[in-house]
Design an enzyme around this catalytic site. Sequence first.
Site, PDB file in Angstrom:
ATOM      1  N   ASP A 417       0.843  -1.187   0.000  1.00  0.00           N
ATOM      2  CA  ASP A 417       0.000   0.000   0.000  1.00  0.00           C
ATOM      3  C   ASP A 417       0.890   1.254   0.000  1.00  0.00           C
ATOM      4  OD1 ASP A 417      -2.876   1.006   0.418  1.00  0.00           O
ATOM      5  OD2 ASP A 417      -1.713   2.133   1.906  1.00  0.00           O
ATOM      6  N   ASN A 425      -2.307  12.874  -3.559  1.00  0.00           N
ATOM      7  CA  ASN A 425      -3.244  13.364  -4.577  1.00  0.00           C
ATOM      8  C   ASN A 425      -3.710  14.780  -4.253  1.00  0.00           C
ATOM      9  OD1 ASN A 425      -3.406  11.443  -6.573  1.00  0.00           O
ATOM     10  ND2 ASN A 425      -4.993  10.232  -5.553  1.00  0.00           N
ATOM     11  N   ASP A 434      -1.623   9.544 -10.745  1.00  0.00           N
ATOM     12  CA  ASP A 434      -1.625   8.462 -11.733  1.00  0.00           C
ATOM     13  C   ASP A 434      -0.207   8.144 -12.182  1.00  0.00           C
ATOM     14  OD1 ASP A 434      -4.345   8.389 -11.514  1.00  0.00           O
ATOM     15  OD2 ASP A 434      -4.740   9.473 -13.392  1.00  0.00           O
ATOM     16  N   GLU A 461      -4.604   2.539  -4.470  1.00  0.00           N
ATOM     17  CA  GLU A 461      -3.154   2.613  -4.302  1.00  0.00           C
ATOM     18  C   GLU A 461      -2.586   1.335  -3.726  1.00  0.00           C
ATOM     19  OE1 GLU A 461      -4.948   4.224  -0.466  1.00  0.00           O
ATOM     20  OE2 GLU A 461      -5.439   4.165  -2.592  1.00  0.00           O
TER      21      GLU A 461
END
Length: 557
Positions: A417, A425, A434, A461
């Site tokens: 993770d 983000n 991305d 993620e």
Amino acid sequence: MSRIAIVRKKAKLRDLLGIRARLTILALILVCPLMLDRVRLLEQTRAAQFAGMAQELSTLAQRTADAEREVMSSVEAVLKSAAYVHASASQAGRSCSILRASLRVDLPSIRMLMVADPDGIVRCSTASMFVGSDISDRQYFRKALETHDFVVSDFLVGRHTQKGTILAAYPVSAIDTGKEAVIVAGLNLDWLSDMMSNLAGRTGVSAALIDGEGTVLATPPDERSLIGKKLDKLALLPAMAENPQGRQAATIRDEAGRLLSISRIPGTSARLVVTIDESKVSAGIDHEIRTAYLQLALVCLFVLLGALIAAERLIVQPISVLTAVAKRFAAGDWSARVARKGLPSEFVPLARAFNAMAAQLGQRERELVANNSRLSVMASMDLLSGLANRRGFQSRLEVEWLKGQQTGHRLALMMIDVDHFKLFNDSYGHPEGDACLSRIGETLAAVANQTDGFAARYGGEEFCLLLPETGTARAIQVGELVRATIEQLALPHRTSAFERVTVSIGVACTLPSEQASPAELVEAADAALYAAKHRGRNNVVEHGFTRAAGGAVALAS
């Protein structure tokens, strides 16, 4: 569900009413009415034959009963005459000699006459052997004294002759109240049987004159062996109870289904019983009916065979050929074609059309398979990271689990993770997010190539790396390699404590077995990942893969 059931029932009905069944039914419709009409006529003939015989026998039985009544009436008349003679001559003291002289016992129905006093002692008889006999214990004697009327006994065995007979008694007191003597006559059972000769010699028919106890008194000459034997009185009781004084015969059926006609002889307890066995009476016509049924069965069988052979050769076989080729084509044999040679001309256009359709469908099927293969690959891939998606991961996990069960090798799984990716983000925007995921995907793909593993994006993620034939120690090493490699990418992350993009990794390892499932391995690795985040992130945590008492997966560090 109800619509599905209705559709299935309709399909079954169509199967039952196929071509063979329809042709068979058509053949039966043409043939069966003719044969059944013949059977119906024979059945009507049997019913008419039995009804006619029953009517004829009823008439004969009535005549015979009337004749037996006349015999009893003549015997009663003889006894009354004898009583009158005895009453008239007893004053002169020569009643016996006068009786014997005045009455000649030459009637065929009477064997002998005798006179008994009130004490039952025979004082006079046309047969000297009976003089002095005591008949006081005989029921017919006592009844004649009590009723002062004509009485006929049931079947008796004579004490002197030891032969069966019946006796008629008439008290003199019925003529002269001052006289207590009883006139007794012994009846000729053979002559009574001879009177029933018109009922003899008929198949399925038997007749008997019986007394009140059910003992046979007389029969037709061909059945005299039954005289003195008892019939089943229970079957006769209903008819014997009907119309006790009437002259009409009562009719019943016994337990065996035979027809019984019973006529009472007035003035006596005797009945004339005529038995008709329908099965024997109609044996001849029954044989003809069975023959007709057999012929019907044979004709139907030949018609059915002819219809089935015609249907098989002309319709079913060509359809079977077309069906078999269609099944081969559906199974993937694109070269399957119908050979038109040997087919009935009506099926040639259908075969030609099928072959043309098969050629077109074969080409389309090949194109479709190629397109499906490309779509399958695309459906299992994550376009952003370039790795397999969750669906592809699940398929590979199940395959590796089965291989581990078969080979006995351990299977390791890492759940990965990205630390604080939401903050990433928020800080850098989704395009940069991305790009970050894409770089991590490339890194995991490289590690998977080095370790013979399988990398996938599990969702968001979160990534995973499946390591077949890998133990715990090796899995931890690979996990450290992944963690360090991603950290060395030096992707900036100003909201993270490490100021760069890092990952937390949970490692689980187990030996696949039937008692466990792939989902439990995923659950264990996910729990280990949760522990790694709790320990400050940017680390690798391994937990043992064990089971708790309640059956759930338990983790032990």
